[in-house]
Design a protein around this motif. Structure first.
Motif, short mmCIF file in Angstrom:
data_model
loop_
_atom_site.label_atom_id
_atom_site.label_comp_id
_atom_site.label_asym_id
_atom_site.label_seq_id
_atom_site.Cartn_x
_atom_site.Cartn_y
_atom_site.Cartn_z
N UNK A 1 23.67 -34.86 40.71
CA UNK A 1 24.83 -35.64 40.26
C UNK A 1 24.97 -36.92 41.07
N UNK A 2 25.50 -37.94 40.44
CA UNK A 2 25.80 -39.21 41.11
C UNK A 2 27.01 -39.02 42.01
N UNK A 3 27.22 -39.95 42.97
CA UNK A 3 28.44 -39.86 43.78
C UNK A 3 29.71 -39.88 42.92
N UNK A 4 29.69 -40.66 41.85
CA UNK A 4 30.86 -40.72 40.96
C UNK A 4 31.12 -39.37 40.31
N UNK A 5 30.05 -38.68 39.89
CA UNK A 5 30.21 -37.38 39.25
C UNK A 5 30.67 -36.33 40.27
N UNK A 6 30.11 -36.36 41.46
CA UNK A 6 30.55 -35.43 42.50
C UNK A 6 32.04 -35.63 42.79
N UNK A 7 32.46 -36.87 42.88
CA UNK A 7 33.88 -37.16 43.12
C UNK A 7 34.72 -36.66 41.96
N UNK A 8 34.27 -36.89 40.73
CA UNK A 8 35.00 -36.44 39.55
C UNK A 8 35.19 -34.93 39.56
N UNK A 9 34.16 -34.20 40.01
CA UNK A 9 34.24 -32.74 40.03
C UNK A 9 35.28 -32.22 41.03
N UNK A 10 35.62 -33.01 42.03
CA UNK A 10 36.64 -32.62 43.01
C UNK A 10 38.03 -33.06 42.56
N UNK A 11 38.08 -34.06 41.69
CA UNK A 11 39.34 -34.70 41.33
C UNK A 11 39.96 -34.08 40.08
N UNK A 12 40.91 -33.19 40.29
CA UNK A 12 41.66 -32.60 39.19
C UNK A 12 42.64 -33.65 38.67
N UNK B 1 45.70 -35.57 37.87
CA UNK B 1 47.08 -35.51 38.37
C UNK B 1 47.25 -34.54 39.54
N UNK B 2 46.14 -34.19 40.20
CA UNK B 2 46.21 -33.30 41.35
C UNK B 2 46.25 -34.08 42.66
N UNK B 3 46.00 -33.37 43.74
CA UNK B 3 46.10 -33.96 45.07
C UNK B 3 45.03 -35.02 45.31
N UNK B 4 43.80 -34.71 44.93
CA UNK B 4 42.72 -35.68 45.12
C UNK B 4 42.96 -36.91 44.26
N UNK B 5 43.42 -36.69 43.04
CA UNK B 5 43.75 -37.81 42.14
C UNK B 5 44.80 -38.71 42.78
N UNK C 1 45.36 -39.18 45.97
CA UNK C 1 44.74 -39.93 47.07
C UNK C 1 43.84 -41.04 46.56
N UNK C 2 42.99 -40.73 45.58
CA UNK C 2 42.07 -41.74 45.03
C UNK C 2 42.86 -42.86 44.36
N UNK C 3 43.90 -42.51 43.63
CA UNK C 3 44.74 -43.52 42.98
C UNK C 3 45.36 -44.44 44.04
N UNK C 4 45.81 -43.88 45.14
CA UNK C 4 46.37 -44.70 46.22
C UNK C 4 45.29 -45.62 46.81
N UNK C 5 44.11 -45.09 47.04
CA UNK C 5 43.00 -45.91 47.58
C UNK C 5 42.66 -47.04 46.62
N UNK C 6 42.60 -46.73 45.33
CA UNK C 6 42.29 -47.77 44.35
C UNK C 6 43.40 -48.81 44.29
N UNK C 7 44.64 -48.39 44.39
CA UNK C 7 45.77 -49.32 44.40
C UNK C 7 45.76 -50.24 45.61
#
Length: 158
Positions: A110-121, A123-127, A129-135
């Motif tokens: 898997x690509x890094x993007x796919x590995x990240x997607x698999x952890x990111x539920x 509207x969950x906790x990882x989402x 954090x990632x949304x905050x980082x992107x913002x």
């Protein structure tokens, strides 16, 4: 007689047998020169061949790269402490998480993007954090920082 130069950019994970080294042949370097350089570095690193004009990018990505990861883990540890973990707990959790993630990057198809997607539920906790980082434009900040390292490498080599 012209000098036969092979330029190399190693990184500090060589100290634990997990390094990366990029080698670039100079104008007069031979295949044997490259083979010798590869043999020297292969004891503690994976070796890739690049062209001379790519060495500054290698410096920014791999030569300086360990410091970026150390910085990110520093921040993870500090956040863990701020959230109530002991320094030892935060260090172990953060360091083993980084090691495990790195192993997944190397062993998964898997690509890094796919590995990240698999952890990111969604509207969950990882989402969150990632949304905050992107913002905070963290992705662009990282890319800009690495380009600053490349520019500085070019300045030092000039």
């Amino acid at each position: 007689k012209p000098w036969r130069i092979v330029r190399a950019m190693p990184n500090t994970p060589m100290l634990v047998g997990e390094g990366m080294v990029a080698i670039a042949p100079g104008a007069h370097a031979t295949r044997d020169d490259l083979a010798t350089a590869r043999k020297i570095f292969a004891a503690s690193a994976d070796v890739i061949d690049v062209s001379e004009d790519q060495i500054d990018a290698v410096t920014a990505v791999s030569g300086s790269g360990p410091a970026y990861f150390f910085y990110f883990v520093e921040q993870m540890i500090q956040a863990g402490i701020e959230m109530g973990l002991s320094a030892e707990q935060a260090h172990r959790l953060s360091s083993k998480t980084a090691l495990g993630a790195a192993k997944m990057l190397l062993t998964s198809a898997d690509s890094p993007q796919e590995l990240r997607r698999k952890v990111t539920t969604p509207h969950g906790t990882t989402h969150a954090a990632i949304t905050h980082m992107e913002g905070a434009a963290m992705g662009q900040t990282i890319r800009d920082a690495m380009k600053a390292a490349q520019r500085r490498s070019k300045e030092l080599g000039a």
